[in-house]
Design a protein around this motif. Structure first.
Motif, PDB file in Angstrom:
ATOM      1  N   HIS A   4      14.550 -18.020  21.183  1.00 60.89           N
ATOM      2  CA  HIS A   4      15.707 -17.296  22.084  1.00 60.89           C
ATOM      3  C   HIS A   4      15.588 -17.974  23.554  1.00 60.89           C
ATOM      4  CE1 HIS A   4      18.471 -14.054  22.517  1.00 60.89           C
ATOM      5  NE2 HIS A   4      18.135 -14.327  23.752  1.00 60.89           N
ATOM      6  N   LYS A   5      16.537 -18.593  23.958  1.00 57.73           N
ATOM      7  CA  LYS A   5      16.643 -18.930  25.237  1.00 57.73           C
ATOM      8  C   LYS A   5      17.384 -18.085  26.329  1.00 57.73           C
ATOM      9  CE  LYS A   5      15.252 -23.793  25.037  1.00 57.73           C
ATOM     10  NZ  LYS A   5      15.684 -25.226  25.376  1.00 57.73           N
ATOM     11  N   ALA A   6      16.708 -17.545  27.458  1.00 55.64           N
ATOM     12  CA  ALA A   6      17.514 -16.805  28.203  1.00 55.64           C
ATOM     13  C   ALA A   6      18.378 -17.640  29.092  1.00 55.64           C
ATOM     14  CB  ALA A   6      16.581 -15.674  29.049  1.00 55.64           C
ATOM     15  N   LYS A   7      17.499 -18.833  29.467  1.00 56.45           N
ATOM     16  CA  LYS A   7      18.386 -19.616  30.240  1.00 56.45           C
ATOM     17  C   LYS A   7      18.000 -21.077  29.699  1.00 56.45           C
ATOM     18  CE  LYS A   7      14.938 -20.347  33.940  1.00 56.45           C
ATOM     19  NZ  LYS A   7      14.861 -21.849  34.222  1.00 56.45           N
ATOM     20  N   SER A   8      18.752 -22.216  30.210  1.00 65.07           N
ATOM     21  CA  SER A   8      18.394 -23.586  29.737  1.00 65.07           C
ATOM     22  C   SER A   8      17.049 -24.083  30.296  1.00 65.07           C
ATOM     23  CB  SER A   8      19.655 -24.568  30.099  1.00 65.07           C
ATOM     24  OG  SER A   8      20.809 -23.929  29.284  1.00 65.07           O
ATOM     25  N   GLY A   9      16.684 -25.079  29.628  1.00 65.04           N
ATOM     26  CA  GLY A   9      15.434 -25.627  30.263  1.00 65.04           C
ATOM     27  C   GLY A   9      14.046 -25.695  29.336  1.00 65.04           C
ATOM     28  N   TYR A  10      12.799 -25.926  29.881  1.00 63.51           N
ATOM     29  CA  TYR A  10      11.867 -26.013  29.072  1.00 63.51           C
ATOM     30  C   TYR A  10      11.674 -24.546  28.479  1.00 63.51           C
ATOM     31  CZ  TYR A  10      10.713 -30.772  29.947  1.00 63.51           C
ATOM     32  OH  TYR A  10      10.724 -32.478  30.210  1.00 63.51           O
ATOM     33  N   LEU A  11      11.032 -24.387  27.131  1.00 61.72           N
ATOM     34  CA  LEU A  11      10.792 -22.909  26.640  1.00 61.72           C
ATOM     35  C   LEU A  11       9.969 -22.266  27.526  1.00 61.72           C
ATOM     36  CD1 LEU A  11      11.619 -21.354  24.237  1.00 61.72           C
ATOM     37  CD2 LEU A  11       9.906 -22.393  22.839  1.00 61.72           C
ATOM     38  N   GLU A  12       8.809 -22.868  28.137  1.00 62.78           N
ATOM     39  CA  GLU A  12       7.805 -21.884  28.856  1.00 62.78           C
ATOM     40  C   GLU A  12       8.610 -21.353  30.089  1.00 62.78           C
ATOM     41  OE1 GLU A  12       6.786 -26.510  29.788  1.00 62.78           O
ATOM     42  OE2 GLU A  12       7.476 -25.112  28.010  1.00 62.78           O
ATOM     43  N   ARG A  13       9.829 -21.858  30.588  1.00 66.54           N
ATOM     44  CA  ARG A  13      10.435 -21.394  31.671  1.00 66.54           C
ATOM     45  C   ARG A  13      11.519 -20.437  31.248  1.00 66.54           C
ATOM     46  NH1 ARG A  13      11.353 -25.132  36.738  1.00 66.54           N
ATOM     47  NH2 ARG A  13      11.543 -22.964  37.580  1.00 66.54           N
ATOM     48  N   ALA A  14      12.003 -20.618  29.824  1.00 67.61           N
ATOM     49  CA  ALA A  14      13.518 -20.051  29.501  1.00 67.61           C
ATOM     50  C   ALA A  14      13.235 -18.514  29.076  1.00 67.61           C
ATOM     51  CB  ALA A  14      13.811 -21.025  28.454  1.00 67.61           C
ATOM     52  N   ALA A  15      12.100 -17.954  28.945  1.00 67.10           N
ATOM     53  CA  ALA A  15      11.786 -16.855  28.436  1.00 67.10           C
ATOM     54  C   ALA A  15      12.587 -15.645  29.560  1.00 67.10           C
ATOM     55  CB  ALA A  15      10.394 -16.538  28.420  1.00 67.10           C
ATOM     56  N   LEU A  16      13.161 -14.650  28.801  1.00 66.57           N
ATOM     57  CA  LEU A  16      13.598 -13.496  29.752  1.00 66.57           C
ATOM     58  C   LEU A  16      12.578 -12.822  30.543  1.00 66.57           C
ATOM     59  CD1 LEU A  16      16.629 -11.761  29.986  1.00 66.57           C
ATOM     60  CD2 LEU A  16      15.439 -10.189  28.212  1.00 66.57           C
ATOM     61  N   PHE A  17      11.461 -12.607  30.311  1.00 66.65           N
ATOM     62  CA  PHE A  17      10.404 -11.889  30.893  1.00 66.65           C
ATOM     63  C   PHE A  17      10.228 -12.672  32.271  1.00 66.65           C
ATOM     64  CE2 PHE A  17       8.324  -8.581  28.016  1.00 66.65           C
ATOM     65  CZ  PHE A  17       9.332  -8.177  27.510  1.00 66.65           C
ATOM     66  N   ARG A  18      10.548 -14.135  32.348  1.00 67.35           N
ATOM     67  CA  ARG A  18       9.980 -14.773  33.387  1.00 67.35           C
ATOM     68  C   ARG A  18      10.765 -14.272  34.463  1.00 67.35           C
ATOM     69  NH1 ARG A  18       6.644 -19.661  34.291  1.00 67.35           N
ATOM     70  NH2 ARG A  18       8.058 -20.566  35.749  1.00 67.35           N
ATOM     71  N   GLN A  19      11.966 -13.730  34.187  1.00 67.40           N
ATOM     72  CA  GLN A  19      13.068 -13.346  35.252  1.00 67.40           C
ATOM     73  C   GLN A  19      12.944 -11.955  35.599  1.00 67.40           C
ATOM     74  OE1 GLN A  19      17.212 -13.889  33.840  1.00 67.40           O
ATOM     75  NE2 GLN A  19      16.463 -15.594  32.775  1.00 67.40           N
ATOM     76  N   LEU A  20      11.719 -11.093  34.941  1.00 62.80           N
ATOM     77  CA  LEU A  20      11.028  -9.772  35.267  1.00 62.80           C
ATOM     78  C   LEU A  20      10.038  -9.628  35.860  1.00 62.80           C
ATOM     79  CD1 LEU A  20      12.432  -8.411  31.836  1.00 62.80           C
ATOM     80  CD2 LEU A  20      13.736  -8.062  33.924  1.00 62.80           C
ATOM     81  N   VAL A  21       9.260 -10.502  35.951  1.00 63.89           N
ATOM     82  CA  VAL A  21       7.938 -10.719  36.347  1.00 63.89           C
ATOM     83  C   VAL A  21       7.805 -10.112  37.756  1.00 63.89           C
ATOM     84  CG1 VAL A  21       6.703 -12.130  34.784  1.00 63.89           C
ATOM     85  CG2 VAL A  21       7.755 -12.855  36.807  1.00 63.89           C
ATOM     86  N   TRP A  22       8.647 -10.657  38.698  1.00 59.50           N
ATOM     87  CA  TRP A  22       8.668 -10.226  40.209  1.00 59.50           C
ATOM     88  C   TRP A  22       9.114  -8.983  40.499  1.00 59.50           C
ATOM     89  CZ3 TRP A  22       5.649 -12.924  42.972  1.00 59.50           C
ATOM     90  CH2 TRP A  22       5.470 -14.270  42.770  1.00 59.50           C
TER      91      TRP A  22
END
Length: 530
Positions: A199-217
């Motif tokens: 499940h991709k929250a955004k396009s790109g490589y999977l390691e950067r496409a996770a929804l939680f990447r947008q929540l870490v900050w």
């Protein structure tokens, strides 16, 4: 299990391994691995190192961070639960959409029965949706035989930290190990051994496409604000205590004074040596609203990322109107429908087709395999459709019966299954005599004149009395040799008919004639005035 050649999810022939042995049973190092907790002492620089390492291929710390975030932040956990549990819906297995054959329809029905035996199906659905926040989820399938069929015995969620990503022509998920296969570190996932949802929250490589990447900050900023608020509350309202000692005080005397200050702060009591002085300043003042504002901003941002809006998460008494809440709820439905479509694809490919292929229920490969459908469609307003559909049909709209059943959420009846229907009204007791001729309700037969409208009723009333008589007359006519024989025979049929019986029969005949004549007069008058 004997090795057999069947088609894999990509349509290519594959050899199945031993399905009864899960792949991770041979990777003991993963079973013994303990997770660390990167959020302990998390700082901006530490967080940046974790994200950079993930982009270089080391995903372990990033996924352990995601686990901590979901565990420690109640708002993230609540919003993710809303989104994930919205996908736990009723389901069905259906044949291919385009022109299914009778055999494909039968295979789909049998597969639906087999899928219904998958243990803890709802828990499995919830575990699959773990990919919504973390980019992917992998569930390991252990198989066993039940009455001649291969079925999943267990479907177990495995932590994302167990996997690595290989960047080639396309990204490939592999189990972490020291084994090198095809020149790449890690073990490829065993065919039919895994249910893998991406499940991709955004396009790109999977390691950067996770929804939680947008929540870490926002998680980090909120974590700092919570810590600052806790520290503020710890000292807020406590007066500042100052101890004064003479210049001749020894180090021991200074330490004694410091212990006395601490004791007074916690126990409201303490002792100091003679000659030393304690002073109490005004208690610390401040406003905690700054911390609350920062935490509120972080949570609103998290709600937008996870649910697409904020007004379905909480009410502030100002902007949270019912109308805006409904709009934001429609956004949530769009996200839910998108999630469901992705889940349908994964569950069809890795679960339904796996069961079908292994058990010989998909002879034409994945292209003609039965499909699993999660039913996300909401039923329509029955009252509105009951009023609109007849009008649409009258003007030429021709919807299918199947479509109407789907829109209204009413299942189609199976063969020989009892169904609801319109019950015909019970007719009232029929009047007799003259009343029978006038008992028709006004407007019951608007297109017929009274004489014509009365004919069926008159026929029904006299049938019981005349049936036997007419039968005798018919037999007489058929056996008579001439007209005189018919005349003599008619006089003998009713020799005992009394004058009153003749009068009653004539009275009914005259009444009928009178009503018919009155109708003719009214009809003529209407024509003249018209």
């Amino acid at each position: 299990m004997a090795v057999s050649r069947i088609l894999g999810p990509d349509g290519q022939p594959i050899k199945t391994p031993d399905l009864e042995e899960p792949q991770t049973s041979r990777l003991a190092h993963l079973q013994r691995e303990l997770q660390s907790h990167p959020t302990r002492g998390l700082t901006p620089s530490k967080l940046a190192r974790i994200l950079d390492a993930a982009e270089q291929g080391d995903l372990t710390a990033q996924f352990e961070l995601f686990e901590d975030m979901e565990e420690k932040d109640g708002h993230i956990a609540s919003e993710m639960n809303k989104r994930r549990r919205a996908c736990i819906l009723d389901w069905q297995v259906v044949p291919p959409e385009k022109s299914p054959t009778p055999q494909e329809t039968r295979n789909a029905a049998q597969l639906e029965e087999l899928v219904a035996e998958v243990p803890d199906f709802e828990d499995m659905l919830y575990d699959v949706t773990d990919a919504t926040g973390k980019g992917f989820s992998c569930l390991e399938i252990e198989w066993h035989r039940v009455e001649g069929f291969w079925l999943p015995k267990t479907i177990t969620h495995r932590p994302q930290s167990w996997f690595s990503l290989h960047r080639g022509y396309r990204q490939e998920l592999r189990l972490r190990s020291d084994k090198v296969v095809d020149g790449v570190m890690g073990e490829p996932l065993q065919p039919f051994g895994w249910l893998t949802h991406v499940h991709k929250a955004k396009s790109g490589y999977l390691e950067r496409a996770a929804l939680f990447r947008q929540l870490v900050w926002t998680y980090l900023f909120k974590n700092y604000s919570v810590g600052d608020l806790a520290e503020f509350l710890e000292i807020y309202g406590i007066p500042l205590r100052i101890g004064k000692y003479p210049s001749s005080a020894s180090e021991k005397d200074k330490a004694t004074l410091l212990r006395a200050l601490a004791s007074i702060g916690h126990n409201a009591a303490g002792i100091v040596p003679e000659g030393m002085l304690l002073e109490f300043k005004e208690a610390a003042t401040g406003d905690p609203k700054a911390f609350e504002l920062m935490m509120s901003w972080c949570e609103r941002n998290q709600s937008k990322v996870i649910l697409g809006g904020t007004l379905t998460s909480g009410a502030d008494g100002k902007s949270s109107t019912n109308a805006l809440g409904n709009i934001h709820n429609e956004v949530r439905k769009d996200l839910r429908d998108s999630d469901v479509r992705q889940l349908n694809t994964t569950l069809t490919r890795d679960l339904v087709y796996a069961i079908a292929s292994i058990n010989g229920l998909a002879p034409d490969g994945p292209r003609r395999s039965p499909l699993l459908k999660l039913n996300a469609q909401e039923t329509k307003d029955l009252a509105a459709y009951a009023e609109a559909l007849p009008k649409l049909v009258e003007i030429g709209v021709r919807p299918t019966v199947k479509w109407a059943h789907e829109q209204l959420g009413i299942p189609m009846a199976e063969a020989n299954e009892p169904v609801l229907g319109v019950v015909a009204p019970i007719p009232p007791a029929a009047p007799t005599g003259t009343a029978a001729l006038t008992a028709q309700p006004t407007g019951a037969l608007p297109s017929l004149t009274p004489p014509v409208a009365m004919q069926p009723q008159l026929a029904a009333r006299v049938e019981t009395a005349t049936a036997a008589w007419l039968q005798k007359i018919r037999a007489l006519v058929e056996s008579a040799e001439n007209l005189e024989a018919i005349r003599d025979g008619l006089e003998q049929l009713l020799p005992g008919m009394s004058l009153e019986q003749y009068a009653a029969a004539m009275g009914q005949a005259l009444t009928a004639a009178q009503l018919a004549g009155r109708s003719d007069v009214l009809q003529e008058a209407g024509d003249l005035h018209g």
